[in-house]
Design a protein around this motif. Structure first.
Motif, PDB file in Angstrom:
ATOM      1  N   UNK A  19       0.824  -1.214   0.000  1.00 26.65           N
ATOM      2  CA  UNK A  19       0.000   0.000   0.000  1.00 26.65           C
ATOM      3  C   UNK A  19       0.861   1.268   0.000  1.00 26.65           C
ATOM      4  N   UNK A  20       2.017   1.223  -0.651  1.00 30.10           N
ATOM      5  CA  UNK A  20       2.913   2.372  -0.742  1.00 30.10           C
ATOM      6  C   UNK A  20       2.860   2.969  -2.143  1.00 30.10           C
ATOM      7  N   UNK A  21       1.656   3.339  -2.575  1.00 34.88           N
ATOM      8  CA  UNK A  21       1.442   3.892  -3.901  1.00 34.88           C
ATOM      9  C   UNK A  21       0.787   5.253  -3.798  1.00 34.88           C
ATOM     10  N   UNK A  22       1.040   6.054  -4.802  1.00 36.03           N
ATOM     11  CA  UNK A  22       0.174   7.203  -4.991  1.00 36.03           C
ATOM     12  C   UNK A  22      -1.087   6.646  -5.639  1.00 36.03           C
ATOM     13  N   UNK A  23      -2.155   7.410  -5.659  1.00 38.21           N
ATOM     14  CA  UNK A  23      -3.400   6.913  -6.266  1.00 38.21           C
ATOM     15  C   UNK A  23      -3.180   6.476  -7.709  1.00 38.21           C
ATOM     16  N   UNK A  24      -2.424   7.257  -8.487  1.00 35.66           N
ATOM     17  CA  UNK A  24      -2.197   6.915  -9.893  1.00 35.66           C
ATOM     18  C   UNK A  24      -1.387   5.632 -10.019  1.00 35.66           C
ATOM     19  N   UNK A  25      -0.365   5.465  -9.197  1.00 35.07           N
ATOM     20  CA  UNK A  25       0.444   4.250  -9.260  1.00 35.07           C
ATOM     21  C   UNK A  25      -0.371   3.021  -8.877  1.00 35.07           C
ATOM     22  N   UNK A  26      -1.194   3.143  -7.866  1.00 29.41           N
ATOM     23  CA  UNK A  26      -2.015   2.013  -7.438  1.00 29.41           C
ATOM     24  C   UNK A  26      -3.019   1.637  -8.527  1.00 29.41           C
ATOM     25  N   UNK A  27      -3.633   2.626  -9.128  1.00 29.67           N
ATOM     26  CA  UNK A  27      -4.599   2.360 -10.191  1.00 29.67           C
ATOM     27  C   UNK A  27      -3.925   1.654 -11.369  1.00 29.67           C
ATOM     28  N   UNK A  28      -2.745   2.129 -11.746  1.00 31.62           N
ATOM     29  CA  UNK A  28      -2.017   1.485 -12.839  1.00 31.62           C
ATOM     30  C   UNK A  28      -1.659   0.045 -12.469  1.00 31.62           C
ATOM     31  N   UNK A  31      -4.732  -2.120 -12.766  1.00 31.94           N
ATOM     32  CA  UNK A  31      -5.051  -2.402 -14.175  1.00 31.94           C
ATOM     33  C   UNK A  31      -4.136  -3.491 -14.728  1.00 31.94           C
ATOM     34  N   UNK A  32      -2.851  -3.388 -14.415  1.00 33.12           N
ATOM     35  CA  UNK A  32      -1.900  -4.410 -14.867  1.00 33.12           C
ATOM     36  C   UNK A  32      -2.222  -5.773 -14.258  1.00 33.12           C
ATOM     37  N   UNK A  33      -2.558  -5.785 -12.981  1.00 31.35           N
ATOM     38  CA  UNK A  33      -2.903  -7.033 -12.293  1.00 31.35           C
ATOM     39  C   UNK A  33      -4.075  -7.724 -12.981  1.00 31.35           C
TER      40      UNK A  33
END
Length: 162
Positions: A19-28, A31-33
């Protein structure tokens, strides 16, 4: 680094759990997952290393020019002529023990399952003309792989987000 889907999935899952993401990084990453779980469960995405996952195997499917990869990505599904909601409802049957088994398997297990289906998937007639018989022989496998992808994705999302 070398395009290995197993390593990529394991890394994405691990990073999402931190859970060490910015919102954009987590969303990306999400999507990849989703994309990669779908890919690894489609048998031709864990290909034979010779035909670009069935893309080079040109054939006719239901009288249309196609390739084996496209048949498995969309052809057999489209042939069912169901909406997305109808299709998902039609394959959404699983026992609790099967759910547990599928969710407790590893990414490597998923890839090996896909590889084990190659003989069936590549059972293409010499004339490379696929008809209803090919669909009939493979629809249950394709439906199971789609259901497994959804069940396994749900299990991972539950692990990450509780």
């Amino acid at each position: 680094n070398k395009g290995d889907v197993i390593v990529a999935l394991e890394r994405l899952i691990s990073e999402l759990k931190t859970k060490k993401f910015t919102d954009a990084d987590e969303l990306f990453a999400l999507r990849c997952l989703v994309h990669l779980i779908g890919d690894i469960l489609q048998p031709l995405h864990v290909g034979n290393g010779k035909d670009k996952g069935g893309n080079d195997l040109k054939l006719k499917y239901m009288y249309e020019s196609s390739n084996l990869h496209r048949v498995w990505d969309s052809g057999i599904i489209d042939e069912q002529q169901l909406s997305f909601s109808e299709y998902s409802t039609s394959i959404d049957f699983i026992s609790k023990s099967q759910l547990n088994q599928w969710q407790n398997s590893t990414v490597l297990d998923w890839a090996n399952e896909s590889k084990s289906l190659h003989k069936q998937v590549y059972s293409v007639p010499e004339d490379k003309f696929l008809t209803y018989e090919y669909t009939f022989n493979n629809i249950n496998t394709l439906n199971q792989r789609l259901l497994q992808a959804g069940i396994r994705l749900a299990g991972i999302l539950n692990e990450i987000y509780g």
